[in-house]
Write a protein that holds these residues in place. Sequence first.
Motif, PDB file in Angstrom:
ATOM      1  N   TYR A  65     -50.086 -21.636 -11.155  1.00 54.96           N
ATOM      2  CA  TYR A  65     -50.780 -21.063 -10.099  1.00 54.96           C
ATOM      3  C   TYR A  65     -50.105 -21.615  -8.711  1.00 54.96           C
ATOM      4  O   TYR A  65     -49.517 -20.538  -8.089  1.00 54.96           O
ATOM      5  CB  TYR A  65     -52.143 -21.069  -9.662  1.00 54.96           C
ATOM      6  CG  TYR A  65     -52.357 -20.094  -8.746  1.00 54.96           C
ATOM      7  CD1 TYR A  65     -52.732 -18.834  -9.393  1.00 54.96           C
ATOM      8  CD2 TYR A  65     -52.870 -20.722  -7.708  1.00 54.96           C
ATOM      9  CE1 TYR A  65     -54.086 -17.936  -8.057  1.00 54.96           C
ATOM     10  CE2 TYR A  65     -53.771 -19.917  -6.338  1.00 54.96           C
ATOM     11  CZ  TYR A  65     -54.157 -18.634  -6.929  1.00 54.96           C
ATOM     12  OH  TYR A  65     -53.908 -17.734  -5.830  1.00 54.96           O
ATOM     13  N   THR A  68     -46.447 -20.728  -9.138  1.00 53.68           N
ATOM     14  CA  THR A  68     -46.456 -19.073  -8.579  1.00 53.68           C
ATOM     15  C   THR A  68     -46.799 -18.669  -6.473  1.00 53.68           C
ATOM     16  O   THR A  68     -46.068 -17.948  -6.058  1.00 53.68           O
ATOM     17  CB  THR A  68     -47.415 -17.782  -9.414  1.00 53.68           C
ATOM     18  OG1 THR A  68     -46.833 -18.786 -10.945  1.00 53.68           O
ATOM     19  CG2 THR A  68     -47.301 -16.457  -8.810  1.00 53.68           C
ATOM     20  N   ARG A  72     -43.921 -17.466  -5.196  1.00 54.78           N
ATOM     21  CA  ARG A  72     -44.193 -15.497  -4.708  1.00 54.78           C
ATOM     22  C   ARG A  72     -43.007 -14.089  -3.996  1.00 54.78           C
ATOM     23  O   ARG A  72     -43.301 -13.325  -4.348  1.00 54.78           O
ATOM     24  CB  ARG A  72     -45.304 -15.301  -4.327  1.00 54.78           C
ATOM     25  CG  ARG A  72     -45.454 -15.396  -2.855  1.00 54.78           C
ATOM     26  CD  ARG A  72     -47.402 -15.410  -2.501  1.00 54.78           C
ATOM     27  NE  ARG A  72     -47.780 -15.413  -0.777  1.00 54.78           N
ATOM     28  CZ  ARG A  72     -47.330 -16.993  -0.039  1.00 54.78           C
ATOM     29  NH1 ARG A  72     -47.443 -18.131  -0.999  1.00 54.78           N
ATOM     30  NH2 ARG A  72     -47.364 -16.951   0.923  1.00 54.78           N
ATOM     31  N   GLY A  77     -40.379 -15.752  -9.049  1.00 52.04           N
ATOM     32  CA  GLY A  77     -41.870 -15.528  -8.545  1.00 52.04           C
ATOM     33  C   GLY A  77     -42.538 -15.217 -10.338  1.00 52.04           C
ATOM     34  O   GLY A  77     -43.175 -15.532 -10.720  1.00 52.04           O
ATOM     35  N   SER A  80     -42.489 -17.425 -13.398  1.00 45.29           N
ATOM     36  CA  SER A  80     -43.565 -19.153 -13.036  1.00 45.29           C
ATOM     37  C   SER A  80     -45.283 -17.317 -13.381  1.00 45.29           C
ATOM     38  O   SER A  80     -45.944 -18.731 -13.971  1.00 45.29           O
ATOM     39  CB  SER A  80     -43.604 -18.609 -11.494  1.00 45.29           C
ATOM     40  OG  SER A  80     -44.736 -19.599 -11.107  1.00 45.29           O
ATOM     41  N   VAL A  81     -45.541 -16.079 -13.255  1.00 41.45           N
ATOM     42  CA  VAL A  81     -45.757 -15.538 -13.373  1.00 41.45           C
ATOM     43  C   VAL A  81     -45.934 -15.041 -14.930  1.00 41.45           C
ATOM     44  O   VAL A  81     -47.443 -15.999 -15.644  1.00 41.45           O
ATOM     45  CB  VAL A  81     -45.922 -14.119 -12.708  1.00 41.45           C
ATOM     46  CG1 VAL A  81     -47.119 -13.550 -12.984  1.00 41.45           C
ATOM     47  CG2 VAL A  81     -46.388 -13.905 -11.404  1.00 41.45           C
ATOM     48  N   VAL A 199     -51.479 -12.043 -10.128  1.00 38.39           N
ATOM     49  CA  VAL A 199     -51.973 -12.599 -10.506  1.00 38.39           C
ATOM     50  C   VAL A 199     -53.529 -12.641 -10.977  1.00 38.39           C
ATOM     51  O   VAL A 199     -54.621 -12.823 -10.980  1.00 38.39           O
ATOM     52  CB  VAL A 199     -51.722 -14.218  -9.802  1.00 38.39           C
ATOM     53  CG1 VAL A 199     -52.729 -14.892 -10.156  1.00 38.39           C
ATOM     54  CG2 VAL A 199     -50.761 -14.394 -10.693  1.00 38.39           C
TER      55      VAL A 199
END
Length: 223
Positions: A65, A68, A72, A77, A80-81, A199
């Motif tokens: 988290y 991310t 972002r 990003g 990562s999500v 997210v």
Amino acid sequence: MNTSIRSSATQTQTSALESNKVLRNTYALLSLTLLFSAITAGASLLLQLPHPGIIISLVGFFGLYFLTTKLRNSIWGLPSVFALTGFMGYTLGPIIGHYLSMPGGGTIVMNAMAMTGLIFLSLSAYVLTTRKNFSFMGGFLMVGILLAFFAGLAAVFFQIPALALAVSAMFVLLMSGFILYETSNILHGGETNYIMATVSLYVSIYNLFTSLLQILGFLGGDE
């Protein structure tokens, strides 16, 4: 004066267009992450992978988290999500497997899934239709989530089924409120980053689903 009015109208229109763009991107990415999460959950279930445990789950979630959050605004990003939602899907597989092993477990899982979808779609449609601003709920929801989180940890470590059920009921209400809040936040320009909006909504859906699973499992004789 006319120039000021035109300028204000233009700014309002631009803001609305940007909000709609964030909303479209959020729902598109949310759909993809939910699909990817379902695939990793299915793979975890089929391979009968063990649940990583509460400590590894928390470290994995918060680590991905924060990664991310840091990424972002960059192209990294997006991977990562998917890493975050894929990991959460993996943790979901053994949980679903537990309920499927119960008598009537298939019905419990399908009902929880249907109820989650119905709640999310209904609340999202309500905000999009009425365009109400639920930003006032932010502080209350954060306090409630923190209280429910620590109560949930206590229920796990001290093995208190009644407390765990109460926490699940709290999370159903809190996540429903958070869906209202986050959708409103996107609609009114409070959230301008579609990755973080995705997210937030994904975590709400995940917690809503697992909480409904626990409640329906309890009613079905899990405890």
